[in-house]
Design an enzyme around this catalytic site. Structure first.
Site, mmCIF file in Angstrom:
data_model
loop_
_atom_site.group_PDB
_atom_site.id
_atom_site.type_symbol
_atom_site.label_atom_id
_atom_site.label_comp_id
_atom_site.label_asym_id
_atom_site.label_seq_id
_atom_site.Cartn_x
_atom_site.Cartn_y
_atom_site.Cartn_z
ATOM 1 N N GLY A 1 32.379 34.671 47.615
ATOM 2 C CA GLY A 1 33.511 35.379 47.022
ATOM 3 C C GLY A 1 34.449 34.442 46.285
ATOM 4 N N ASN B 1 34.562 32.969 52.292
ATOM 5 C CA ASN B 1 35.784 33.479 51.675
ATOM 6 C C ASN B 1 35.661 34.941 51.250
ATOM 7 O OD1 ASN B 1 38.434 33.128 50.072
ATOM 8 N ND2 ASN B 1 36.979 33.742 48.486
ATOM 9 N N SER C 1 43.353 35.473 57.983
ATOM 10 C CA SER C 1 44.584 36.054 57.451
ATOM 11 C C SER C 1 45.656 36.059 58.516
ATOM 12 C CB SER C 1 44.334 37.491 56.980
ATOM 13 O OG SER C 1 45.557 38.140 56.644
ATOM 14 N N TYR D 1 42.075 46.023 58.477
ATOM 15 C CA TYR D 1 41.963 44.686 57.909
ATOM 16 C C TYR D 1 42.362 43.623 58.935
ATOM 17 C CZ TYR D 1 42.931 40.604 54.991
ATOM 18 O OH TYR D 1 42.968 39.331 54.467
ATOM 19 N N ALA E 1 42.392 43.836 62.168
ATOM 20 C CA ALA E 1 41.402 43.803 63.241
ATOM 21 C C ALA E 1 40.161 43.034 62.816
ATOM 22 C CB ALA E 1 41.031 45.233 63.638
ATOM 23 N N LYS F 1 40.010 40.539 60.689
ATOM 24 C CA LYS F 1 40.301 39.105 60.658
ATOM 25 C C LYS F 1 40.500 38.550 62.066
ATOM 26 C CE LYS F 1 40.197 38.311 56.192
ATOM 27 N NZ LYS F 1 39.131 37.475 55.606
ATOM 28 N N ILE G 1 49.794 34.944 49.587
ATOM 29 C CA ILE G 1 49.361 34.019 48.541
ATOM 30 C C ILE G 1 49.482 34.728 47.198
ATOM 31 C CG2 ILE G 1 47.509 32.560 47.664
ATOM 32 C CD1 ILE G 1 48.524 31.679 50.386
#
Length: 260
Positions: A9, A78, A152, A164, A166, A168, A197
């Site tokens: 990615g 990534n 994250s 999301y 969960a 990570k 970011i």
């Protein structure tokens, strides 16, 4: 001596910054992504080799192996992101005609099915993709090498109603077992967990200015993170100076989330 680096990615954002940094340091860099155009631009600018690959699909990863060298020194997982941003807000499927009770039941079933699909999408994109890729590359990872996952801040603080955070958090927990498994070969496995970011496609241009200001205000450094901040951290974890660091989550968020 030049190493072989694989960044999944990596066509844009953080992955692109990581790829650029390793290429500038003289490594042989392979970058994957689902879109050909960003990969071609990166290849033209850095000399990296771009390969189209969807890391949620086992058959795509198997095909990727034919494009890679027999040894990979550093794997950077990534690929991923918050797939909730890919859905259209407020979208809903039609409900068949019938009695009120039947329509309510159908609507509830459709809502639950949609929730299940959205929940699994984040798990596939962020956790399953990393696990599949690492499993496929396990035999090619060089002894003394490194695996670095991009996690994250959401893995520690949550991400609202979606999955999301969960996904990570699951990535960080799965990495503990990975670090133990690879440790006997001198291979380290760590997670870099960014905060906010800027200059990435993460929010799909949906981040309101007010929310951005809140995210910056939550930091101790008073600024948004940059892709280069994460790239430098990944490079450190892949360096000789980090050979005794494994099984860790390294937070890079300007103090928006602090640990003791």
């Amino acid at each position: 001596m030049a190493r072989t680096i694989l960044i999944t990615g990596g066509g844009t954002g953080i992955g692109r910054a990581v790829a650029t940094l390793f290429a500038e340091r003289g490594d042989s860099v392979f970058v994957t992504g689902r879109r050909r155009e960003p990969l071609d631009r990166l290849a033209a600018e850095t000399g990296a080799t771009g390969v189209v690959c969807d890391h949620t699909r086992p058959e795509a990863i198997t095909a990727l192996l034919t494009e890679l060298p027999e040894q990979v020194d550093v794997l950077v997982n990534n690929a991923g992101g918050n797939t909730d941003f890919d859905s259209e807000p407020g979208s809903a499927s039609g409900i068949a005609s019938g009695s009120d009770a039947a329509r309510d039941q159908e609507r509830e079933a459709a809502d639950l099915a949609a929730y299940a699909q959205a929940f699994r999408a984040n798990l596939d994109a962020n956790l399953v993709s990393a696990a599949l890729t690492t499993r496929a590359l396990e035999g090619r990872l060089a002894d003394g090498g490194a695996v670095v996952h991009i996690g994250s801040i959401a893995g520690s603080r949550g991400s609202g109603a979606g999955s999301y955070g969960a996904s990570k958090a699951g990535l960080a927990t799965w990495n503990l077992d990975l670090a133990r498994m690879l440790g006997s070969r001198g291979i380290t496995a760590n997670v870099v967990a960014p905060g906010y970011i800027a200059d990435t496609e993460f929010f799909r241009d949906r981040l309101p200015d007010e929310r951005r200001e809140q995210l910056v205000a939550a930091t101790a450094t008073g600024r948004a993170g940059a892709p280069a901040d994460i790239a430098e951290t990944v490079a450190f974890l892949a360096s000789p100076g980090a050979r005794h660091i494994t099984g860790q989550v390294l937070h890079v968020n300007g103090g928006a989330y602090m640990t003791s």
